[in-house]
Write an enzyme that holds these catalytic residues in place. Structure first.
Site, PDB file in Angstrom:
ATOM      1  N   ASP A 121       0.083   1.712   8.625  1.00 49.82           N
ATOM      2  CA  ASP A 121      -0.433   0.882   9.723  1.00 49.82           C
ATOM      3  C   ASP A 121       0.440   0.872  10.987  1.00 49.82           C
ATOM      4  O   ASP A 121      -0.031   0.462  12.050  1.00 49.82           O
ATOM      5  CB  ASP A 121      -0.597  -0.571   9.254  1.00 49.82           C
ATOM      6  CG  ASP A 121      -1.539  -0.705   8.066  1.00 49.82           C
ATOM      7  OD1 ASP A 121      -2.368   0.196   7.871  1.00 49.82           O
ATOM      8  OD2 ASP A 121      -1.432  -1.711   7.345  1.00 49.82           O
ATOM      9  N   GLY A 139       0.838  -1.209   0.000  1.00 45.67           N
ATOM     10  CA  GLY A 139       0.000   0.000   0.000  1.00 45.67           C
ATOM     11  C   GLY A 139       0.863   1.244   0.000  1.00 45.67           C
ATOM     12  O   GLY A 139       1.867   1.296   0.712  1.00 45.67           O
ATOM     13  N   ASP A 199       2.598  -1.215  11.773  1.00 45.79           N
ATOM     14  CA  ASP A 199       2.531  -2.583  12.304  1.00 45.79           C
ATOM     15  C   ASP A 199       3.806  -3.389  12.053  1.00 45.79           C
ATOM     16  O   ASP A 199       3.782  -4.615  12.095  1.00 45.79           O
ATOM     17  CB  ASP A 199       1.319  -3.313  11.700  1.00 45.79           C
ATOM     18  CG  ASP A 199       1.399  -3.386  10.174  1.00 45.79           C
ATOM     19  OD1 ASP A 199       2.239  -2.690   9.566  1.00 45.79           O
ATOM     20  OD2 ASP A 199       0.617  -4.143   9.583  1.00 45.79           O
ATOM     21  N   ALA A 242      15.167  11.390  -0.724  1.00 43.83           N
ATOM     22  CA  ALA A 242      16.334  11.408   0.171  1.00 43.83           C
ATOM     23  C   ALA A 242      17.375  10.383  -0.282  1.00 43.83           C
ATOM     24  O   ALA A 242      18.585  10.659  -0.277  1.00 43.83           O
ATOM     25  CB  ALA A 242      15.884  11.121   1.601  1.00 43.83           C
ATOM     26  N   ARG A 268     -24.747   5.806  12.902  1.00 46.71           N
ATOM     27  CA  ARG A 268     -24.407   5.920  11.483  1.00 46.71           C
ATOM     28  C   ARG A 268     -22.969   5.434  11.256  1.00 46.71           C
ATOM     29  O   ARG A 268     -22.050   5.903  11.928  1.00 46.71           O
ATOM     30  CB  ARG A 268     -24.476   7.382  11.021  1.00 46.71           C
ATOM     31  CG  ARG A 268     -25.875   7.975  11.074  1.00 46.71           C
ATOM     32  CD  ARG A 268     -26.718   7.473   9.892  1.00 46.71           C
ATOM     33  NE  ARG A 268     -27.977   8.182   9.815  1.00 46.71           N
ATOM     34  CZ  ARG A 268     -29.107   7.801  10.396  1.00 46.71           C
ATOM     35  NH1 ARG A 268     -29.134   6.712  11.143  1.00 46.71           N
ATOM     36  NH2 ARG A 268     -30.218   8.496  10.235  1.00 46.71           N
ATOM     37  N   GLY A 295      -5.742  -0.175   9.085  1.00 43.29           N
ATOM     38  CA  GLY A 295      -4.746  -0.743  10.004  1.00 43.29           C
ATOM     39  C   GLY A 295      -4.517  -2.222   9.770  1.00 43.29           C
ATOM     40  O   GLY A 295      -3.768  -2.853  10.501  1.00 43.29           O
ATOM     41  N   ARG A 296      -5.184  -2.772   8.786  1.00 34.23           N
ATOM     42  CA  ARG A 296      -5.118  -4.211   8.490  1.00 34.23           C
ATOM     43  C   ARG A 296      -5.399  -5.013   9.762  1.00 34.23           C
ATOM     44  O   ARG A 296      -6.471  -4.877  10.315  1.00 34.23           O
ATOM     45  CB  ARG A 296      -3.753  -4.566   7.892  1.00 34.23           C
ATOM     46  CG  ARG A 296      -3.764  -5.890   7.137  1.00 34.23           C
ATOM     47  CD  ARG A 296      -2.430  -6.148   6.501  1.00 34.23           C
ATOM     48  NE  ARG A 296      -2.176  -5.291   5.380  1.00 34.23           N
ATOM     49  CZ  ARG A 296      -2.614  -5.537   4.143  1.00 34.23           C
ATOM     50  NH1 ARG A 296      -3.304  -6.625   3.897  1.00 34.23           N
ATOM     51  NH2 ARG A 296      -2.356  -4.725   3.155  1.00 34.23           N
ATOM     52  N   THR A 305       4.419   2.272   5.625  1.00 34.77           N
ATOM     53  CA  THR A 305       3.027   1.811   5.722  1.00 34.77           C
ATOM     54  C   THR A 305       2.301   2.694   6.722  1.00 34.77           C
ATOM     55  O   THR A 305       2.875   3.063   7.749  1.00 34.77           O
ATOM     56  CB  THR A 305       2.911   0.335   6.157  1.00 34.77           C
ATOM     57  OG1 THR A 305       1.547   0.085   6.542  1.00 34.77           O
ATOM     58  CG2 THR A 305       3.796  -0.031   7.332  1.00 34.77           C
ATOM     59  N   ARG A 343       0.868  -4.967  -5.436  1.00 33.29           N
ATOM     60  CA  ARG A 343       1.003  -6.140  -4.573  1.00 33.29           C
ATOM     61  C   ARG A 343       1.224  -7.300  -5.539  1.00 33.29           C
ATOM     62  O   ARG A 343       0.289  -7.738  -6.193  1.00 33.29           O
ATOM     63  CB  ARG A 343      -0.258  -6.352  -3.744  1.00 33.29           C
ATOM     64  CG  ARG A 343      -0.593  -5.150  -2.834  1.00 33.29           C
ATOM     65  CD  ARG A 343      -1.652  -5.512  -1.834  1.00 33.29           C
ATOM     66  NE  ARG A 343      -2.178  -4.352  -1.131  1.00 33.29           N
ATOM     67  CZ  ARG A 343      -1.621  -3.798  -0.054  1.00 33.29           C
ATOM     68  NH1 ARG A 343      -0.500  -4.284   0.428  1.00 33.29           N
ATOM     69  NH2 ARG A 343      -2.180  -2.757   0.541  1.00 33.29           N
ATOM     70  N   ASP A 361       5.429  -5.073   6.034  1.00 31.43           N
ATOM     71  CA  ASP A 361       5.884  -6.431   6.344  1.00 31.43           C
ATOM     72  C   ASP A 361       5.953  -7.366   5.137  1.00 31.43           C
ATOM     73  O   ASP A 361       6.916  -8.106   4.973  1.00 31.43           O
ATOM     74  CB  ASP A 361       4.883  -7.069   7.330  1.00 31.43           C
ATOM     75  CG  ASP A 361       5.425  -7.010   8.741  1.00 31.43           C
ATOM     76  OD1 ASP A 361       6.634  -6.856   8.887  1.00 31.43           O
ATOM     77  OD2 ASP A 361       4.602  -7.132   9.674  1.00 31.43           O
ATOM     78  N   SER A 405       6.222  -6.601   2.002  1.00 31.71           N
ATOM     79  CA  SER A 405       7.297  -6.171   1.103  1.00 31.71           C
ATOM     80  C   SER A 405       8.651  -6.599   1.675  1.00 31.71           C
ATOM     81  O   SER A 405       9.562  -6.975   0.935  1.00 31.71           O
ATOM     82  CB  SER A 405       7.275  -4.655   0.953  1.00 31.71           C
ATOM     83  OG  SER A 405       5.975  -4.238   0.640  1.00 31.71           O
TER      84      SER A 405
HETATM   85  O1  F6P Z   1      -1.294  -1.663   4.640  1.00 41.37           O
HETATM   86  C1  F6P Z   1      -1.905  -0.457   4.327  1.00 41.37           C
HETATM   87  C2  F6P Z   1      -3.376  -0.657   4.087  1.00 41.37           C
HETATM   88  O2  F6P Z   1      -3.954   0.588   3.779  1.00 41.37           O
HETATM   89  C3  F6P Z   1      -4.146  -1.328   5.229  1.00 41.37           C
HETATM   90  O3  F6P Z   1      -4.449  -0.430   6.266  1.00 41.37           O
HETATM   91  C4  F6P Z   1      -5.333  -1.885   4.503  1.00 41.37           C
HETATM   92  O4  F6P Z   1      -5.856  -3.010   5.174  1.00 41.37           O
HETATM   93  C5  F6P Z   1      -4.780  -2.272   3.177  1.00 41.37           C
HETATM   94  O5  F6P Z   1      -3.592  -1.522   2.990  1.00 41.37           O
HETATM   95  C6  F6P Z   1      -5.708  -2.039   2.015  1.00 41.37           C
HETATM   96  O6  F6P Z   1      -5.103  -2.523   0.878  1.00 41.37           O
HETATM   97  P1  F6P Z   1      -5.579  -2.239  -0.616  1.00 41.37           P
HETATM   98  O7  F6P Z   1      -5.218  -0.811  -0.938  1.00 41.37           O
HETATM   99  O8  F6P Z   1      -4.812  -3.205  -1.436  1.00 41.37           O
HETATM  100  O9  F6P Z   1      -7.045  -2.428  -0.625  1.00 41.37           O
END
Ligand code: F6P
Length: 350
Positions: free
Chosen positions: A158, A42, A160, A53, A275, A201-202, A156, A103, A134, A136
């Site tokens: 996330d 992503g 994470d 840089a 909502r 945040g996956r 990323t 990806r 991760d 990648s």
């Molecule tokens: O890893 C970044 C991220 O935006 C996650 O938060 C999310 O789950 C995922 O990528 C979404 O991926 P895609 O853009 O392939 O739908």
């Protein structure tokens, strides 16, 4: 690439280990003249600042840089093009990645990894810099395992990646989410509604937890911690109503479940109108914040310093207030998670 591997003699990637250059005396480390750089997974705000840089710092030391488009997909397809220091002008403040990203499923196979390594040889790329998360990093590690040295930069939203406390894009994504939630709060207060907001945040809840604190959310749900829906969601919302609150902000990390379902359950159980809003890819775009530009730039410089010192197969990290680097095999074995105490603290603010 190690000579023994080819498309007819594929490596058993799981049985291999990337060379640890910590064990190589400094004088025997390679003198690198050409590097490649790609962004993968992503996109994240600040990726352009990192590429810039790397290109500028490499240029400073007379190292040639090839930009590789579309991540690992472009790597195995041979999409390499030299980038000069002037070509990265006006990229620092731009969101997304001008090298584009993908990806790549092919790269999850030994064939893809061997093809990628062969393309590095074709273009004379001695070290590959990979900016991504991760997934990648696993691709980078596989290349390293068959003898293509790599450096990873954490990109990323996330946050994470276990070996680093900060990832490029995280701050911008949180600010974007915060601004959107502030707006949702205005309308929720006016109607005395519950606003259920799903953030990205996956499988991780870092964005949700911190944005929750920054926006004064009543409830935050993250995948790392179990939730008792009656006690933690329904009772909390009703208690907030009983203390005179006029809005109820519920932040749901995407790894927890569907915001629409959660909103329906809340409305049915409390009688308060709810909502759902899914912030989605909005959080990935936009001009990087100061923090992301700075971290991306300093991490990019660190990557080039590693290259200069022949300290290869490293992941650039931010730990204990400093930018440093760790061995890629070790870095990928690390684990991190959100502790219950961190979540509990945010409840003092209700
Ligand atoms: O890893 C970044 C991220 O935006 C996650 O938060 C999310 O789950 C995922 O990528 C979404 O991926 P895609 O853009 O392939 O739908």
């Amino acid at each position: 690439m190690n000579e023994e591997y080819s498309l007819t003699n594929l490596p058993d990637l799981k049985s291999l280990k990337a060379k640890n250059y910590d064990q190589v005396p400094e004088k025997e480390r390679p003198q690198i003249k050409t590097i490649g750089i790609l962004t993968s997974g992503g996109d994240a705000p600040g990726m352009n600042a990192s590429i810039r840089a790397v290109v500028r710092a490499a240029g400073h030391f007379g190292i040639k840089v090839f930009g590789i488009t579309r991540g690992f997909h472009g790597l195995w397809k041979g999409e390499f093009d030299e980038i000069g220091t002037r070509q990265v002008s006006e990229t620092l403040q731009r969101g997304g990645t001008f090298l584009m990203t993908a990806r790549s499923k092919t790269f999850e196979t030994p064939e893809g990894v061997v093809k990628g390594a062969q393309m590095c040889k074709v273009f004379g790329v001695e070290v590959l810099i990979v900016i991504g998360g991760d997934g990648s990093y696993c691709g980078a590690r596989d290349l390293a395992r068959i003898g293509i040295p790599v450096i990873g930069l954490p990109g990323t939203i996330d946050n994470d990646i276990a070996c680093t406390e900060y990832t490029i894009g995280y701050d911008t994504a949180m600010n974007t989410a915060m601004e959107a939630i502030d707006k949702l709060r205005d309308t929720a207060s006016s109607h005395e509604r519950c606003s259920v907001i799903e953030v990205m945040g996956r499988r991780a809840g870092y964005i949700a937890l911190n944005v929750g604190i920054a926006t004064g959310a009543e409830v935050v749900l993250i995948p790392e911690l179990p939730v008792d829906f009656e006690r933690d969601v329904i009772r909390t919302i009703l208690a907030c109503r009983n203390m005179g609150k006029r809005h109820y902000i519920v932040i749901v990390a995407e790894g927890v479940g569907d915001a629409t379902d959660i909103a329906t359950r809340i409305e049915e159980a409390t009688g308060i109108e709810a909502r759902p809003t899914i912030l989605g890819h909005l959080q990935r775009g936009g001009s990087p914040t100061l923090r992301d530009r700075l971290m991306a730039s300093l991490m990019g410089i660190r990557a080039v310093e590693c290259v200069r010192q022949g300290k290869l197969n490293r992941l650039v990290v931010y730990r204990n207030g400093e930018i440093s680097d760790v061995d890629i095999e070790k870095g990928l074995q690390m684990k991190k998670t959100i502790k219950a105490e961190e979540m509990d603290r945010s409840k003092y603010l209700l």
